[in-house]
Design a protein around this motif. Structure first.
Motif, PDB file in Angstrom:
ATOM      1  N   PHE A  59       0.528  -1.056  -0.047  1.00  0.00           N
ATOM      2  CA  PHE A  59      -0.040  -0.037   0.327  1.00  0.00           C
ATOM      3  C   PHE A  59       0.716   1.347   0.098  1.00  0.00           C
ATOM      4  CE2 PHE A  59      -2.668  -3.430   1.615  1.00  0.00           C
ATOM      5  CZ  PHE A  59      -4.112  -3.179   0.610  1.00  0.00           C
ATOM      6  N   ILE A  60       0.351   2.748  -0.419  1.00  0.00           N
ATOM      7  CA  ILE A  60       1.141   3.929  -0.516  1.00  0.00           C
ATOM      8  C   ILE A  60       0.115   4.488  -0.344  1.00  0.00           C
ATOM      9  CG2 ILE A  60       2.781   2.814  -2.311  1.00  0.00           C
ATOM     10  CD1 ILE A  60       1.482   4.288  -4.336  1.00  0.00           C
ATOM     11  N   GLY A  61       0.921   5.873  -0.452  1.00  0.00           N
ATOM     12  CA  GLY A  61      -0.848   6.697   0.414  1.00  0.00           C
ATOM     13  C   GLY A  61       0.142   7.461   2.117  1.00  0.00           C
ATOM     14  N   ASP A  62      -0.795   8.388   2.548  1.00  0.00           N
ATOM     15  CA  ASP A  62      -0.904   8.324   3.940  1.00  0.00           C
ATOM     16  C   ASP A  62      -1.562   8.153   4.831  1.00  0.00           C
ATOM     17  OD1 ASP A  62      -0.888   9.815   6.235  1.00  0.00           O
ATOM     18  OD2 ASP A  62      -1.186  11.587   5.533  1.00  0.00           O
ATOM     19  N   ARG A  63      -1.229   6.931   5.763  1.00  0.00           N
ATOM     20  CA  ARG A  63      -2.013   6.322   6.434  1.00  0.00           C
ATOM     21  C   ARG A  63      -2.870   7.166   8.064  1.00  0.00           C
ATOM     22  NH1 ARG A  63       0.237  -0.220   5.850  1.00  0.00           N
ATOM     23  NH2 ARG A  63       1.371   0.365   4.215  1.00  0.00           N
ATOM     24  N   ASP A  64      -1.948   8.163   8.150  1.00  0.00           N
ATOM     25  CA  ASP A  64      -2.718   8.374   9.680  1.00  0.00           C
ATOM     26  C   ASP A  64      -4.574   8.775   9.100  1.00  0.00           C
ATOM     27  OD1 ASP A  64       0.103   8.412   9.916  1.00  0.00           O
ATOM     28  OD2 ASP A  64       0.214  10.762   9.331  1.00  0.00           O
ATOM     29  N   LYS A  65      -4.121   9.243   8.245  1.00  0.00           N
ATOM     30  CA  LYS A  65      -6.013   9.198   8.011  1.00  0.00           C
ATOM     31  C   LYS A  65      -7.114   8.081   7.986  1.00  0.00           C
ATOM     32  CE  LYS A  65      -8.803  13.516   6.464  1.00  0.00           C
ATOM     33  NZ  LYS A  65      -8.965  14.351   5.231  1.00  0.00           N
ATOM     34  N   LEU A  66      -6.478   6.963   7.954  1.00  0.00           N
ATOM     35  CA  LEU A  66      -7.161   5.878   7.783  1.00  0.00           C
ATOM     36  C   LEU A  66      -7.546   5.932   9.166  1.00  0.00           C
ATOM     37  CD1 LEU A  66      -5.381   4.046   4.881  1.00  0.00           C
ATOM     38  CD2 LEU A  66      -7.177   5.680   4.531  1.00  0.00           C
ATOM     39  N   ARG A  82       1.596  15.172  -5.518  1.00  0.00           N
ATOM     40  CA  ARG A  82       1.934  16.238  -4.604  1.00  0.00           C
ATOM     41  C   ARG A  82       1.921  15.370  -3.201  1.00  0.00           C
ATOM     42  NH1 ARG A  82      -1.354  21.290  -7.044  1.00  0.00           N
ATOM     43  NH2 ARG A  82      -0.212  21.034  -9.286  1.00  0.00           N
ATOM     44  N   ASP A  83       1.123  15.347  -2.339  1.00  0.00           N
ATOM     45  CA  ASP A  83       1.357  15.028  -0.917  1.00  0.00           C
ATOM     46  C   ASP A  83       2.591  14.233  -0.781  1.00  0.00           C
ATOM     47  OD1 ASP A  83       0.117  14.740   1.967  1.00  0.00           O
ATOM     48  OD2 ASP A  83      -0.037  12.156   1.175  1.00  0.00           O
ATOM     49  N   GLU A  84       2.374  12.631  -1.715  1.00  0.00           N
ATOM     50  CA  GLU A  84       3.625  12.010  -1.816  1.00  0.00           C
ATOM     51  C   GLU A  84       5.062  12.779  -1.472  1.00  0.00           C
ATOM     52  OE1 GLU A  84       5.398   8.043  -3.938  1.00  0.00           O
ATOM     53  OE2 GLU A  84       4.249   9.637  -4.993  1.00  0.00           O
ATOM     54  N   VAL A  85       5.463  13.621  -2.025  1.00  0.00           N
ATOM     55  CA  VAL A  85       6.551  14.519  -2.800  1.00  0.00           C
ATOM     56  C   VAL A  85       6.561  15.213  -1.556  1.00  0.00           C
ATOM     57  CG1 VAL A  85       7.762  15.769  -4.534  1.00  0.00           C
ATOM     58  CG2 VAL A  85       6.446  14.312  -5.334  1.00  0.00           C
ATOM     59  N   ALA A  86       5.919  15.904  -0.751  1.00  0.00           N
ATOM     60  CA  ALA A  86       5.875  16.444   0.118  1.00  0.00           C
ATOM     61  C   ALA A  86       6.707  16.081   1.277  1.00  0.00           C
ATOM     62  CB  ALA A  86       4.513  17.142   0.445  1.00  0.00           C
ATOM     63  N   ARG A  87       5.769  14.790   1.729  1.00  0.00           N
ATOM     64  CA  ARG A  87       6.490  13.639   3.103  1.00  0.00           C
ATOM     65  C   ARG A  87       7.924  13.335   2.230  1.00  0.00           C
ATOM     66  NH1 ARG A  87       4.174   9.310   2.619  1.00  0.00           N
ATOM     67  NH2 ARG A  87       1.975  10.183   0.816  1.00  0.00           N
TER      68      ARG A  87
END
Length: 252
Positions: free
Chosen positions: A113-120, A152-157
């Motif tokens: 899985f890729i992406g920001d998991r914090d909001k899940l 864009r979120d991925e590049v920012a992180r």
């Protein structure tokens, strides 16, 4: 979590590539809602139909020489949808993982899985971790699911992690180049996509794999995702083999 600055990034070309076939295909699975609306059904009906289509395409990958498949399941922008649809999608993701875990493991599919998991939610994150762990030794097909993902979120992180390594003295800022940032991206162990497919007739990339797709070939097709077939997938993979891939150069 910061990735080590010396981590090996997957090479775009590899001995396991099948000549003329895309090694890595990424898909923007669009059109579930419209497919359901055309049938007088709620949007979630279309999402359920789309989830079933994923299984068929994953199973088809080895036949078409596709080693890596990345699918766009839920974007950072999708939180703007109604709470009913969001809740339904999160429930669908949980059920999909629970239902498909054994099948994916037994068919040799490795899931990431890729992406920001914090909001899940915690239950979904736990299931995601279980699926990754259960399939971590598989190598028949590498399935990557982009969930709460935005390019864009991925590049920012990634930039934040890179900056932390610079600040801590682990990385020389003068040595940062275009080979450095990919080591901090969510996709750092994956090769760049060769072919990006978007279904449903929309001709935009919607913040998907912005860095990684710099030299990908694109196919924008009218088919709604629940109608996307194994045959159409194979035809697009075959058409890729006819592309003239020069990567900015010219043939001598």
């Amino acid at each position: 979590m910061t990735q080590p600055a010396n981590i090996t990034v997957a090479a775009p070309h590899s001995p396991d590539r099948v000549e003329g076939c895309p090694r890595h295909v990424a898909i923007i699975m669009d059109g579930n809602g419209r497919w359901a609306t055309q049938r007088g059904r709620p949007r979630l009906f279309g999402h359920h139909a789309g989830a079933k289509r994923v299984r068929e395409i994953v199973e088809a990958c080895p036949d078409f020489g596709v080693k890596y498949l990345t699918i766009f399941a839920f974007s950072t922008e999708n939180w703007k949808r109604t709470q009913v649809e969001i809740a339904g999608l999160m429930s669908l993701f949980r059920r999909y993982i629970a239902k498909e875990l054994r099948s994916l493991r037994d068919r040799g599919v490795r899931v990431r899985f890729i992406g920001d998991r914090d909001k899940l939610d915690d239950k979904l994150i736990k299931l995601m971790n279980q699926l990754e762990e259960a399939t971590e030794h598989n190598d028949n097909v590498n399935l990557t699911i982009a969930l709460n993902y935005g390019g864009r979120d991925e590049v920012a992180r990634a930039t934040q992690r890179l900056a932390q390594d610079v600040a801590s003295g682990l990385l020389d800022p003068h040595k940062v180049d275009e080979e450095t940032l990919p080591k901090y991206l969510d996709t750092y162990v994956l090769p760049d996509p060769d072919l990006v497919i978007r279904t449903s007739g929309e001709a935009r990339i919607s913040n998907f794999l912005l860095w990684q797709s710099a030299y990908a070939e694109y196919e924008f097709i009218d088919t709604l995702w629940p109608d996307f077939s194994r045959a159409e997938f194979g035809a697009l993979c075959a058409a890729y083999g006819g592309r003239d891939r020069r990567f900015g150069g010219v043939k001598k």
